[in-house]
Design a protein around this motif. Sequence first.
Motif, mmCIF file in Angstrom:
data_model
loop_
_atom_site.group_PDB
_atom_site.id
_atom_site.type_symbol
_atom_site.label_atom_id
_atom_site.label_comp_id
_atom_site.label_asym_id
_atom_site.label_seq_id
_atom_site.Cartn_x
_atom_site.Cartn_y
_atom_site.Cartn_z
ATOM 1 N N ASN A 100 39.739 10.750 52.801
ATOM 2 C CA ASN A 100 40.581 11.657 52.028
ATOM 3 C C ASN A 100 41.535 10.890 51.113
ATOM 4 O O ASN A 100 41.797 11.313 49.983
ATOM 5 N N GLU A 125 41.674 11.425 47.113
ATOM 6 C CA GLU A 125 42.908 11.830 46.444
ATOM 7 C C GLU A 125 43.338 10.802 45.402
ATOM 8 O O GLU A 125 43.798 11.168 44.315
ATOM 9 N N ARG A 185 43.643 11.727 41.421
ATOM 10 C CA ARG A 185 44.933 11.529 40.744
ATOM 11 C C ARG A 185 44.802 10.567 39.560
ATOM 12 O O ARG A 185 45.348 10.816 38.477
ATOM 13 N N ASP A 238 35.806 18.336 52.048
ATOM 14 C CA ASP A 238 36.360 17.832 53.307
ATOM 15 C C ASP A 238 35.401 18.136 54.459
ATOM 16 O O ASP A 238 35.267 19.289 54.888
ATOM 17 N N GLY A 290 45.744 24.244 55.764
ATOM 18 C CA GLY A 290 45.270 23.029 55.108
ATOM 19 C C GLY A 290 44.991 23.250 53.635
ATOM 20 O O GLY A 290 45.257 22.371 52.802
ATOM 21 N N GLN A 316 48.312 23.207 51.776
ATOM 22 C CA GLN A 316 48.874 21.865 51.658
ATOM 23 C C GLN A 316 48.195 21.050 50.558
ATOM 24 O O GLN A 316 48.784 20.107 50.028
ATOM 25 N N ARG A 317 46.961 21.422 50.209
ATOM 26 C CA ARG A 317 46.220 20.636 49.221
ATOM 27 C C ARG A 317 46.146 21.340 47.862
ATOM 28 O O ARG A 317 45.267 21.055 47.057
ATOM 29 N N LYS A 318 47.078 22.233 47.615
ATOM 30 C CA LYS A 318 47.074 22.984 46.357
ATOM 31 C C LYS A 318 47.092 22.059 45.149
ATOM 32 O O LYS A 318 46.342 22.256 44.184
ATOM 33 N N GLU A 319 47.955 21.040 45.198
ATOM 34 C CA GLU A 319 48.051 20.112 44.070
ATOM 35 C C GLU A 319 46.722 19.393 43.852
ATOM 36 O O GLU A 319 46.296 19.186 42.709
ATOM 37 N N PHE A 320 46.062 19.025 44.952
ATOM 38 C CA PHE A 320 44.776 18.335 44.846
ATOM 39 C C PHE A 320 43.739 19.231 44.183
ATOM 40 O O PHE A 320 42.995 18.786 43.297
ATOM 41 N N TRP A 321 43.664 20.519 44.597
ATOM 42 C CA TRP A 321 42.681 21.434 43.990
ATOM 43 C C TRP A 321 42.933 21.558 42.483
ATOM 44 O O TRP A 321 41.983 21.583 41.684
ATOM 45 N N GLN A 358 41.845 18.379 40.755
ATOM 46 C CA GLN A 358 40.389 18.274 40.748
ATOM 47 C C GLN A 358 39.777 19.189 39.691
ATOM 48 O O GLN A 358 38.837 18.809 38.985
#
Length: 239
Positions: free
Chosen positions: A32, A36, A40, A81, A115, A118-123, A126
């Motif tokens: 992960n 990430e 980024r 994931d 989960g 928590q990963r909103k920024e990652f989505w 992406q």
Amino acid sequence: MPTKKPSASGPSERKKPSSPGLRERKKRATRNALAEAAVRLAAEHGVENVTVEAISEAAGVSPRTFFNYFPSHDDAFVLIDEAVGERIRESVRLAPADRPPLDVVRDALTEELGGFEQRKEFWALQAKVFQRSPHLIQRGLQAQVADQRALAAAIADWLDTGPGTGPGSAGAAPDSGGAPASSRPAGDGLFPQLLAAIAQTAVRVAIEHWCDHPGEVELADTFQEVFVQLAHGLPRPPG
């Protein structure tokens, strides 16, 4: 002859999924971290300007370690994931046998909403990377299809252990060829694939709507509303 002690768990009560060991958790954390870092860097500099060396350095590992987790440079940007997928599939397989199928999948996915939040920024990052690098979309679709097929297999396993799966089951509907559906195993064929595809689409639509309306909607509310509409058969909404 001694009688066999009945099991404490029946068809509607099954064991909870087991937790992974420390080594497996560390491997997933490294995977992960690499994904990430890749997303980024790509969001900032563009996929074509991000090297394996840069990704590895940002994640704090060696380039050799990178290839222990991803077969190629582009695969790091389309990570699905695996730990989340495994937990969802195991929850489906261990769900009570008498639950409605849509509820079983919804409940398994609901357990992972924290989960997702928590990963909103990652989505969001992406999605930005995919928009700038359309060649990654096909690779992402392939990963999603593989994940969808794995979920369909879990749904099929659950159906085949549930009530009313044998020949002569009540309420069985004919298939497209006119033969009773009960003449086939419950998990065989179209239904598991369709339910898995619907569930995967429901999650994507809920997350996209949530990301597109920051501060206006809650992911949990949006997610539940999607499944309520599915359960109702998608009637025409009021004007």
